[in-house]
Structures are given as C-alpha cells and as structure tokens.
Write a protein that holds these residues in place. Structure first.
Motif, PDB file in Angstrom:
ATOM      1  N   PHE A  73       6.585 -10.904  -6.066  1.00  0.00           N
ATOM      2  CA  PHE A  73       6.600  -9.480  -6.386  1.00  0.00           C
ATOM      3  C   PHE A  73       5.791  -9.193  -7.657  1.00  0.00           C
ATOM      4  O   PHE A  73       5.228  -8.106  -7.791  1.00  0.00           O
ATOM      5  CB  PHE A  73       8.037  -8.991  -6.524  1.00  0.00           C
ATOM      6  CG  PHE A  73       8.732  -8.819  -5.214  1.00  0.00           C
ATOM      7  CD1 PHE A  73       8.823  -7.577  -4.615  1.00  0.00           C
ATOM      8  CD2 PHE A  73       9.276  -9.903  -4.553  1.00  0.00           C
ATOM      9  CE1 PHE A  73       9.444  -7.417  -3.388  1.00  0.00           C
ATOM     10  CE2 PHE A  73       9.904  -9.760  -3.331  1.00  0.00           C
ATOM     11  CZ  PHE A  73       9.986  -8.510  -2.739  1.00  0.00           C
ATOM     12  N   LEU A  74       5.729 -10.143  -8.573  1.00  0.00           N
ATOM     13  CA  LEU A  74       4.859  -9.970  -9.733  1.00  0.00           C
ATOM     14  C   LEU A  74       3.389  -9.952  -9.304  1.00  0.00           C
ATOM     15  O   LEU A  74       2.585  -9.180  -9.840  1.00  0.00           O
ATOM     16  CB  LEU A  74       5.114 -11.082 -10.745  1.00  0.00           C
ATOM     17  CG  LEU A  74       6.471 -11.055 -11.447  1.00  0.00           C
ATOM     18  CD1 LEU A  74       6.608 -12.265 -12.373  1.00  0.00           C
ATOM     19  CD2 LEU A  74       6.662  -9.769 -12.236  1.00  0.00           C
ATOM     20  N   ALA A  75       3.034 -10.818  -8.357  1.00  0.00           N
ATOM     21  CA  ALA A  75       1.664 -10.810  -7.837  1.00  0.00           C
ATOM     22  C   ALA A  75       1.360  -9.500  -7.120  1.00  0.00           C
ATOM     23  O   ALA A  75       0.262  -8.942  -7.263  1.00  0.00           O
ATOM     24  CB  ALA A  75       1.462 -11.996  -6.895  1.00  0.00           C
ATOM     25  N   LEU A  76       2.328  -8.979  -6.363  1.00  0.00           N
ATOM     26  CA  LEU A  76       2.124  -7.700  -5.678  1.00  0.00           C
ATOM     27  C   LEU A  76       1.941  -6.569  -6.683  1.00  0.00           C
ATOM     28  O   LEU A  76       1.066  -5.712  -6.506  1.00  0.00           O
ATOM     29  CB  LEU A  76       3.319  -7.416  -4.758  1.00  0.00           C
ATOM     30  CG  LEU A  76       3.262  -6.090  -3.989  1.00  0.00           C
ATOM     31  CD1 LEU A  76       2.094  -6.100  -3.015  1.00  0.00           C
ATOM     32  CD2 LEU A  76       4.567  -5.828  -3.257  1.00  0.00           C
ATOM     33  N   GLU A  77       2.750  -6.550  -7.744  1.00  0.00           N
ATOM     34  CA  GLU A  77       2.604  -5.512  -8.756  1.00  0.00           C
ATOM     35  C   GLU A  77       1.252  -5.604  -9.468  1.00  0.00           C
ATOM     36  O   GLU A  77       0.622  -4.578  -9.752  1.00  0.00           O
ATOM     37  CB  GLU A  77       3.744  -5.630  -9.773  1.00  0.00           C
ATOM     38  CG  GLU A  77       5.116  -5.285  -9.210  1.00  0.00           C
ATOM     39  CD  GLU A  77       6.215  -5.529 -10.214  1.00  0.00           C
ATOM     40  OE1 GLU A  77       5.886  -5.948 -11.351  1.00  0.00           O
ATOM     41  OE2 GLU A  77       7.393  -5.318  -9.883  1.00  0.00           O
ATOM     42  N   GLY A 136      -4.248  -3.241  -9.771  1.00  0.00           N
ATOM     43  CA  GLY A 136      -5.691  -3.325  -9.587  1.00  0.00           C
ATOM     44  C   GLY A 136      -6.190  -2.402  -8.493  1.00  0.00           C
ATOM     45  O   GLY A 136      -7.258  -1.784  -8.630  1.00  0.00           O
ATOM     46  N   ALA A 137      -5.426  -2.288  -7.389  1.00  0.00           N
ATOM     47  CA  ALA A 137      -5.816  -1.371  -6.318  1.00  0.00           C
ATOM     48  C   ALA A 137      -5.789   0.079  -6.792  1.00  0.00           C
ATOM     49  O   ALA A 137      -6.653   0.879  -6.415  1.00  0.00           O
ATOM     50  CB  ALA A 137      -4.891  -1.558  -5.118  1.00  0.00           C
ATOM     51  N   ALA A 138      -4.817   0.431  -7.619  1.00  0.00           N
ATOM     52  CA  ALA A 138      -4.772   1.787  -8.168  1.00  0.00           C
ATOM     53  C   ALA A 138      -5.992   2.065  -9.041  1.00  0.00           C
ATOM     54  O   ALA A 138      -6.549   3.167  -9.027  1.00  0.00           O
ATOM     55  CB  ALA A 138      -3.491   1.974  -8.974  1.00  0.00           C
ATOM     56  N   GLN A 139      -6.428   1.067  -9.799  1.00  0.00           N
ATOM     57  CA  GLN A 139      -7.642   1.212 -10.612  1.00  0.00           C
ATOM     58  C   GLN A 139      -8.871   1.384  -9.729  1.00  0.00           C
ATOM     59  O   GLN A 139      -9.748   2.209 -10.016  1.00  0.00           O
ATOM     60  CB  GLN A 139      -7.791  -0.010 -11.508  1.00  0.00           C
ATOM     61  CG  GLN A 139      -9.066  -0.034 -12.332  1.00  0.00           C
ATOM     62  CD  GLN A 139      -9.022   0.944 -13.478  1.00  0.00           C
ATOM     63  OE1 GLN A 139      -7.989   1.153 -14.075  1.00  0.00           O
ATOM     64  NE2 GLN A 139     -10.169   1.543 -13.773  1.00  0.00           N
ATOM     65  N   MET A 140      -8.935   0.625  -8.640  1.00  0.00           N
ATOM     66  CA  MET A 140     -10.108   0.700  -7.761  1.00  0.00           C
ATOM     67  C   MET A 140     -10.179   2.016  -7.007  1.00  0.00           C
ATOM     68  O   MET A 140     -11.269   2.525  -6.730  1.00  0.00           O
ATOM     69  CB  MET A 140     -10.069  -0.456  -6.760  1.00  0.00           C
ATOM     70  CG  MET A 140     -10.147  -1.825  -7.403  1.00  0.00           C
ATOM     71  SD  MET A 140      -9.796  -3.140  -6.216  1.00  0.00           S
ATOM     72  CE  MET A 140      -9.607  -4.541  -7.315  1.00  0.00           C
TER      73      MET A 140
END
Length: 262
Positions: free
Chosen positions: A103-107, A112-116
């Motif tokens: 879940f830390l990796a997902l967060e 990063g996806a939100a930034q992209m």
C-alpha cells in the motif's frame, strides 16, 4: 458435588498464569502485525478501537494457537519471557510491514500519477487530512483499503498470521537476514505491480509533454504550457475514467496472490 471438583480445578489451571502468559505472547505477535497492517492501522481509527480489535482477534485465535506455544516458553524465568515478548513483537511487526509495503508503493505511484495527470492542486480537498498526499492519491489508496475488506483479503492476512506459527514458532530466534530478504522481495514485487498499474499515466505524461514541447518550439510566442493545462487535465480525467477500476482490481489481485502465496 464432589465429582465436579476436579473439573473446576482443571478449569482454574487452564485459565491460570501460564495460560495468561501464552495468550499475551499471542497478543504480542497479532497486535504487532495489526499495528502496521493496512486498514487496521489507519490513524483515523481511534486507538481504543484498534486495541479492542487486536484483543478480539487474539482471543478468537487463542484456542487454535495456544497448543503451538511450547511449555518451556511458559516458565518462570522473567528474562526468557521478556526475550520471547521482544521476538514476538518483531515477528508480528515484520508481517504487518510486509503487507503495508504494497500500500505504500501504491500511494507513492498514485502520487506520481497525480503529478503526471496534473491533479496536484494543493488547494484540493483531502479525504484523509493526516496524509500529505494529492487528493487523487488519497482517493486511490482509500479505495484500495476499502476493497481490501470488501474482497475479504483481511481474512487472508489473518490466515497468514496464524500460519506464521508453523514457520516461525514461539521460542525461535528472529532471523534478521531472512526478514531483510523478505522486505527486499516485497519491495520489488510491490513496486513492479504498482508500476505496471501506473504505466498508462506514465505513457500519457510522456506523450503530452513531448507534444507540448514540440508545439512550444513551433510557436514560441504562445505560452503553450499555460494554455494547454485545461486540455491536459481533461485528458487525464478521461484516462482516469477508463483505467481507475481495472488498476485497483489489478492491485487487489496482485496483493491477494501475494497473501495466498505467503
């Protein structure tokens, strides 16, 4: 009436000091796991409720696991008892950390996806105020934690916790090298899974930024990065609409497969 006296004495021995020590040793591993496990360790859940959940799980598993505690671990030596408590806390915490890593990796990759996609507006409303993440990352992590319980994957976590007494029995030493190897394997598997999930957003960000750079070189008079921001966000919303549900499903399938194999 005297016939019931041996049964009463036996019951008093069952719930004697040694039984209490055994139950507390079980609580150390189970509580240490739930203290760090995803969903159970959310800071928005009051501490008393988390404590009661750990106690309830321990009391539910005690009749099944009390026989796995060797009699030598229930002795009167306080040094041995404190050593067993420390080892059980380390083993339980390690199990919780291994599940938490996914879940830390997902967060991380959701941020990063939100930034992209251009969804890092600091003035957006946070679903979980204690997490300094973008609203999109908070939404994705909250949906994953919710579906963790909806898909009954928390039962797989508890099953693995009960099976850990066969792999690392009470009284065994804590193998730091093996624990570090398991953490490294979980890190690699979790980030590989989450990177595969976030790959559409990475590709979208590359294509959009290359296209904007070319347009900016062709028409330098126009501040293309300011003009194109609404179109980038609209394209990100459309991509998110088609990929969010399959992404979370793929994450839960990968996490469930790791729980079933571990």
């Amino acid at each position: 009436m005297t016939a019931d006296l041996p049964g009463a004495l036996a019951g008093s021995q069952i719930f004697g000091p040694k039984f209490s020590i055994g139950a507390f040793l079980l609580f150390c591993r189970i509580g240490g796991c739930l203290m760090l496990a995803p969903g159970f360790s959310n800071s928005q859940i009051p501490m008393q409720i988390r404590l009661f959940v750990a106690l309830a799980v321990t009391l539910s598993l005690t009749p099944l696991l009390i026989d796995k505690i060797p009699s030598a671990a229930l002795g009167d030596d306080p040094i041995l008892t404190f050593r067993l408590i420390a080892v059980e806390l380390l083993v339980g915490s390690m199990i919780g950390i291994l599940a938490r890593i996914f879940f830390l990796a997902l967060e991380t990759l959701a941020s990063g996806a939100a930034q992209m996609l251009g969804f890092v507006n600091p003035f957006g409303m946070q679903i979980d105020p204690s997490e300094p993440m973008a609203p999109l990352a908070t939404l994705i992590s909250l949906a994953a934690v919710t579906l963790l319980f909806v898909a009954d994957l928390h039962w797989e976590l508890l099953r693995g916790l009960a099976a850990s007494y066969d792999v690392v029995p009470v009284g065994a030493d804590f193998n730091a090298r093996s624990a570090l190897r398991q953490v490294a394997d979980a890190l690699g598997e979790s980030f590989r899974l989450c990177l595969r999930i976030a790959s559409p957003y990475v590709i979208y960000a590359l294509i959009v930024n290359v296209a904007l750079a070319l347009v900016n070189r062709l028409t330098p008079q126009i501040q293309i990065f300011f003009v194109a921001t609404p179109f980038v966000v609209a394209g990100g919303l459309a991509l998110l609409y088609f990929t969010l549900k399959p992404a979370i499903e793929a994450f839960l399938l990968g996490f469930g497969g790791w729980l079933a194999a571990g």
